[in-house]
Motif scaffolding. Structure first.
Motif, short mmCIF file in Angstrom:
data_model
loop_
_atom_site.label_atom_id
_atom_site.label_comp_id
_atom_site.label_asym_id
_atom_site.label_seq_id
_atom_site.Cartn_x
_atom_site.Cartn_y
_atom_site.Cartn_z
N UNK A 37 39.31 13.68 11.71
CA UNK A 37 38.37 14.77 11.49
C UNK A 37 38.75 15.60 10.27
N UNK A 38 40.04 15.90 10.15
CA UNK A 38 40.49 16.67 8.99
C UNK A 38 40.29 15.88 7.70
N UNK A 39 40.52 14.57 7.76
CA UNK A 39 40.31 13.74 6.57
C UNK A 39 38.84 13.73 6.17
N UNK A 40 37.96 13.63 7.16
CA UNK A 40 36.52 13.66 6.87
C UNK A 40 36.10 15.00 6.29
N UNK A 41 36.61 16.09 6.85
CA UNK A 41 36.28 17.42 6.34
C UNK A 41 36.79 17.61 4.92
N UNK A 42 38.00 17.11 4.64
CA UNK A 42 38.55 17.22 3.29
C UNK A 42 37.74 16.39 2.30
N UNK A 43 37.33 15.21 2.72
CA UNK A 43 36.52 14.36 1.84
C UNK A 43 35.18 15.02 1.55
N UNK A 44 34.56 15.61 2.55
CA UNK A 44 33.28 16.28 2.34
C UNK A 44 33.44 17.49 1.43
N UNK A 45 34.51 18.26 1.64
CA UNK A 45 34.76 19.42 0.78
C UNK A 45 34.99 18.98 -0.66
N UNK A 46 35.72 17.90 -0.85
CA UNK A 46 35.93 17.38 -2.19
C UNK A 46 34.63 16.93 -2.83
N UNK A 47 33.78 16.29 -2.04
CA UNK A 47 32.48 15.86 -2.55
C UNK A 47 31.64 17.07 -3.00
N UNK A 48 31.65 18.12 -2.22
CA UNK A 48 30.88 19.31 -2.57
C UNK A 48 31.43 19.96 -3.83
N UNK A 49 32.75 20.05 -3.94
CA UNK A 49 33.36 20.66 -5.13
C UNK A 49 33.03 19.84 -6.38
N UNK A 50 33.18 18.52 -6.30
CA UNK A 50 32.88 17.68 -7.47
C UNK A 50 31.40 17.76 -7.82
N UNK A 51 30.52 17.76 -6.83
CA UNK A 51 29.09 17.85 -7.10
C UNK A 51 28.76 19.18 -7.78
#
Length: 70
Positions: A37-51
């Motif tokens: 769950x933490x890995x998924x949340x971190x990946x989503x946060x990274x996606x939002x930051x890069x976008x």
């Protein structure tokens, strides 16, 4: 020389060992789910930051290219 605890009624040893094994498996699964769950949340946060960063870069490039036209 048997002590008084050898023949006392109670929870059998096989049940205690099984309970410890089941608890260990449950903790292993829970920790795995937590990390997933933490890995998924971190990946989503990274996606939002890069976008967001590339959106801002695209706006800046778009404004800069408008000034180049005669």
């Amino acid at each position: 020389m048997a002590s008084e605890y050898d023949s006392s009624p109670g929870i059998p040893l096989w049940f205690k060992v099984g309970l410890v094994i089941v608890a260990a498996i449950a903790v292993w699964i829970a920790v795995g789910l937590l990390f997933a769950t933490l890995r998924l949340a971190l990946a989503f946060a990274g996606y939002v930051v890069v976008a967001f960063l590339f959106y801002q870069l695209g706006k800046w490039v778009g404004r800069s290219s408008n000034n180049d036209e005669p």
